[in-house]
Every structure is written in C-alpha cells, then in structure tokens.
Design an enzyme around this catalytic site. Structure first.
Site, PDB file in Angstrom:
ATOM      1  N   ASP A 175       0.869  -1.186   0.000  1.00  0.00           N
ATOM      2  CA  ASP A 175       0.000   0.000   0.000  1.00  0.00           C
ATOM      3  C   ASP A 175       0.905   1.235   0.000  1.00  0.00           C
ATOM      4  O   ASP A 175       2.029   1.160  -0.481  1.00  0.00           O
ATOM      5  CB  ASP A 175      -0.936  -0.052   1.224  1.00  0.00           C
ATOM      6  CG  ASP A 175      -2.220   0.732   0.998  1.00  0.00           C
ATOM      7  OD1 ASP A 175      -2.182   1.763   0.299  1.00  0.00           O
ATOM      8  OD2 ASP A 175      -3.273   0.333   1.530  1.00  0.00           O
ATOM      9  N   HIS A 198       2.543   2.035  -3.113  1.00  0.00           N
ATOM     10  CA  HIS A 198       1.688   3.004  -3.806  1.00  0.00           C
ATOM     11  C   HIS A 198       2.219   4.428  -3.686  1.00  0.00           C
ATOM     12  O   HIS A 198       1.509   5.377  -3.986  1.00  0.00           O
ATOM     13  CB  HIS A 198       0.254   2.927  -3.273  1.00  0.00           C
ATOM     14  CG  HIS A 198      -0.390   1.592  -3.476  1.00  0.00           C
ATOM     15  ND1 HIS A 198      -1.659   1.286  -3.052  1.00  0.00           N
ATOM     16  CD2 HIS A 198       0.076   0.454  -4.063  1.00  0.00           C
ATOM     17  CE1 HIS A 198      -1.944   0.030  -3.370  1.00  0.00           C
ATOM     18  NE2 HIS A 198      -0.902  -0.488  -3.971  1.00  0.00           N
TER      19      HIS A 198
END
Ligand SMILES: *[C@@H]1O[C@H](CO)[C@@H](O)[C@H](O)[C@H]1NC(C)=O
Ligand SMILES: *[C@@H]1O[C@H](CO)[C@@H](O)[C@H](O)[C@H]1NC(C)=O
Ligand SMILES: *[C@@H]1O[C@H](CO)[C@@H](O)[C@H](O)[C@H]1NC(C)=O
Ligand SMILES: *[C@@H]1O[C@H](CO)[C@@H](O)[C@H](O)[C@H]1NC(C)=O
Ligand SMILES: *[C@@H]1O[C@H](CO)[C@@H](O)[C@H](O)[C@H]1NC(C)=O
Ligand SMILES: *[C@@H]1O[C@H](CO)[C@@H](O)[C@H](O)[C@H]1NC(C)=O
Ligand SMILES: *[C@@H]1O[C@H](CO)[C@@H](O)[C@H](O)[C@H]1NC(C)=O
Length: 364
Positions: A175, A198
């Site tokens: 993430d 991310h």
C-alpha cells in the site's frame, strides 16, 4: 514477535537530573498474555529516564497497550525484528469472513516528542506504523517490508498530527509507503526509498465528515522504485466537508524508477462514480523541483483538478521524466494530463509542462 502494539506514552523532554533505570521484560516474565506488563507500568512510574528492554527472543504477542502519561521519559529498546506474520494470517483468513487481519504492527497515539529509530518491521498484517494525535515525532533509520500483494499494509500512516520527520527509511509494501490523511501538518520526509508500494500519498481526503486539512509537507531526496504512484495528492470529488484543503507542498530532488504515475494531483477521486463534480476540495501551493527518472505509463504528470476549484499556484521546476521503449533501450517522450491547473514552470520541462513557462528560476 507479532501482534498489535498500541503505544500511548507521553515522552516528556529530558528531565535535567536523569535517574536512568533499566526495566528488562524478561526479568518480569515475558509479555505473552496480552495484558499490560508490569515492567512497563513500573517504567512509566519511574521518576527519571526509564528504558524498557525487550531482549532477543521470540515473543508471541496479542494486542499490547503501553499507556501513559508517564512520570519521566521512557525508551523502549527492542532487540530484534517485528514480524507481523501477515502472510500466514491472510492465508488462514482466505475462507473466513470474520477473520481479523487489520491489526497494525505499532500504533503511536497521542505521543509528544517521541523518536522511533533503528527498527525493522516485516510482513505486517494491516500496516506497519500508525501515527495518530501526536506532536513532534521523528522516524529514522527504519526498514519496513511487506509483500507487494498484501493490500492495506501502509508503511507509515499519519493523521491528526503536527510535526513529523521521517528520514533514512526504506519501505517496500502493498500500500502507501507513507500516507498522510486528515489533519496532518508539518511533515518533513527525506532520504526515503519507496518500492514496491503506492508511493508517498496525501489522502484520500474528504470521504468522512470531520476531516481536516493537510498542509506543510516537504518530501526531499526520495527515490521511488516500481511503485504505482510516486507523489500523490488525492481528494474525493464530493468531500463531505466542503472547504477541505491540501496545501503547501514541496517535492524536491526526487528520482522515479519505472513508476506507473510519477506525480498525481487527483481532485476527482470517486471510485464508485457517484460523485457531484461541482464541489471539490482545493489543492494549491505545490512546488515540484528537480524530479527525474522513468515512468511505466505514457503519462508523466496528472493534474486532474476541477472547474469548481482549479489547482492554484502549482510550480514545476526542472522536470525530466521519460518512458522506455518496448525493447527497453530507447527513451520515449511522455505527455502530461492537465485539467484546470494554474501555476508556472521553470527550467527544463520534459514532457512540456501544462503551466506556462517563466524565465526566472524559482528561488529555493
Ligand atoms: C509518579 O507520579 C505519580 C503521580 O504524580 C506519583 O504518585 C508517583 O510517586 C510518581 N512516581 C515516582 C517514582 O516518583
Ligand atoms: C523526582 O525525584 C527527584 C529526586 O529524588 C525529586 O527531587 C523530585 O521532586 C521528584 N519528582 C516527582 C514528580 O516525584
Ligand atoms: C513541537 O516543535 C515545535 C517546533 O520546534 C515547538 O514550537 C513546539 O513547542 C513543540 N511542541 C511540543 C509539545 O514540544
Ligand atoms: C524536523 O526537521 C526540521 C528541519 O530540519 C526541524 O526544523 C524540525 O524541528 C524537526 N522536527 C522534529 C519533530 O524533529
Ligand atoms: C539521499 O538519499 C539517499 C538514499 O537514502 C542517501 O543515500 C543520500 O545520502 C541522500 N543524499 C543527501 C544529500 O541527503
Ligand atoms: C480525471 O478525472 C475524471 C473524472 O473522475 C476521470 O474520468 C478521468 O479518468 C481522470 N483522468 C485521469 C488521467 O486520471
Ligand atoms: C505559491 O507556492 C509557493 C510554495 O510552493 C509559496 O512559496 C508562494 O508563496 C505561493 N504563492 C502565492 C501567491 O501564494
């Protein structure tokens, strides 16, 4: 070790007359039962500098809460690596809807003047470190790792916090490497290597009522390797709080290495496509300086702002982003995507900037 740590400590500034005392958890009996450990409450009551030592060994932890306020300053010294065992839990949880996998490895709640340093955290269940309601904390020399396909494993997630420095940190996760959400202010991030993951993200902002602005963020000398985003500001198309703002950002000396979307401001985040695009959050005063490297997609920079609140005062200074041709040898020219963005650009701009070019360079 595994489990959820909830740190609720007030780390007061140094007490001039330091009474230093060591509290060794092994000598108190291991912290295995998920209850508050006496070594910690004794350390917290100590009128001076206390160190809680967690010696080498394997500790299987459930949720443990270290709670203040304490009389003096407290140091936790962990000899080992924090292992969230997230992959095994996810495997076990595959066919069980009631399975709880969202535990974070450590939560730092309501801490003032804390330092977190020299830690390794691997395979978190639901994220490595959460920072909530803190003031003035530093995170230095850390390694945070989770497999890329373990979703919701943010590296450091910050909210309702003022004053965070993150430096010398390597994050590879499924993430965001760093996520800054509601109420995050005065953050300095430097010498961070992010990937996979991310990227270093603001938001998403605006989904819930009562969210507050994010401002004064500096990201400097960071490298992104194979991430889905690099630098991103993401706000919901129809934020519940109408005048929500993301402002005062400096992104400087950044290297992108095969990043899907190197720079993104998305004011129109709306995954379910049911948003009213007339009311958006505002994003302004963003400076991107010395950003270079490669993009995996053919778009280098996305500024997807809105008619309602165009992005204001976005400055681009010395940007050099390219793609690679299929054989990996030639460099490809990219393009930028711009919707309702105002500002200026300086110096080299590849691909051509969507804000007008000015001759005077930006002062640093
Ligand atoms: C810590 O503070 C509490 C409350 O202020 C006090 O009762 C206690 O004696 C203090 N402990 C030490 C070791 O001074
Ligand atoms: C802490 O200990 C010192 C030295 O014994 C004493 O002077 C001071 O009053 C103590 N403070 C508290 C809050 O107990
Ligand atoms: C946090 O740091 C700022 C700037 O250095 C300082 O003004 C403020 O007093 C600090 N806050 C606390 C609670 O120590
Ligand atoms: C973070 O770094 C800045 C600039 O180096 C410094 O002014 C600030 O006091 C630092 N804040 C903390 C919490 O260490
Ligand atoms: C920039 O970051 C890299 C990677 O963390 C580090 O090796 C280098 O020393 C940093 N450069 C400066 C000027 O801080
Ligand atoms: C910009 O936002 C619109 C509206 O949400 C969306 O349809 C479009 O795909 C976005 N464009 C990019 C390049 O992200
Ligand atoms: C534009 O943004 C920069 C920081 O990126 C800031 O220093 C400057 O004051 C802003 N200009 C205006 C007119 O707000």
């Amino acid at each position: 070790m595994y489990g959820k740590y909830l740190f609720m400590l007030c780390l007061w500034p140094f007490i001039a007359e330091a009474h230093i005392k060591l509290f060794n958890v092994a000598e108190y009996g291991a912290i295995t039962d998920g209850k508050e450990d006496n070594s910690v409450s004794d350390a917290c009551n100590w009128n001076g500098s206390a160190t809680v030592l967690i010696p080498e060994g394997t500790y299987m932890l459930k949720s443990v809460i270290f709670k203040g306020p304490c009389n003096g300053s407290v140091t936790f010294q962990i000899k080992g690596t924090l292992d969230g065992q997230g992959s095994a839990t996810r495997q076990k949880c595959k066919n069980n809807a009631n399975c709880e996998i969202l535990f974070t490895t450590m939560d730092f709640d309501f801490i003032t003047n804390g330092h977190v340093q020299n830690l390794h955290s691997i395979d978190s269940k639901g994220g490595h470190f959460i920072v909530f309601g803190c003031e003035n904390m530093t995170f230095t020399d850390l390694t945070l790792k989770s497999p890329e396909n373990n979703h919701n494993t943010d590296g450091i997630k910050i909210s309702q916090t003022n004053g965070i420095n993150i430096t010398g940190v390597k994050i590879g996760t499924g993430d965001d490497c760093v996520a800054m959400i509601s109420g995050t202010k005065n953050v300095r991030i430097s010498n961070v290597v992010c990937g996979p993951g991310h990227g270093i993200s603001v938001g998403s902002l605006g989904k819930n009522d009562g969210e507050t602005d994010v401002e004064d963020i500096v990201v400097k000398n960071c490298t992104f390797v194979g991430t889905s985003n690099g630098l991103r500001i993401k706000t919901w198309a129809a934020p519940l709080k109408k005048n929500l703002k993301a402002s005062k950002f400096v992104y400087e000396d950044i290297v992108m290495n095969n990043v899907q979307n190197p720079v993104v401001i998305d004011q129109q985040y709306c995954p379910l496509h049911q948003c009213d695009l007339k009311v958006c959050a505002s994003s302004y005063n963003v400076a991107c300086r010395n950003i270079r490297g490669s993009s995996k997609s053919d778009i280098a920079v996305i500024f997807n702002c809105s008619k309602d609140k165009p992005c204001q005062n976005i400055t681009m200074d010395n940007i050099n982003l390219w793609g690679y041709s299929d054989n990996g040898k030639g460099r490809l020219l990219l393009r930028n995507y711009c919707f309702e963005v105002n500002g200026a650009s300086y110096g080299k701009q590849s691909p051509p900037s969507c804000t007008p070019h000015r001759a005077t360079p930006l002062s640093a």
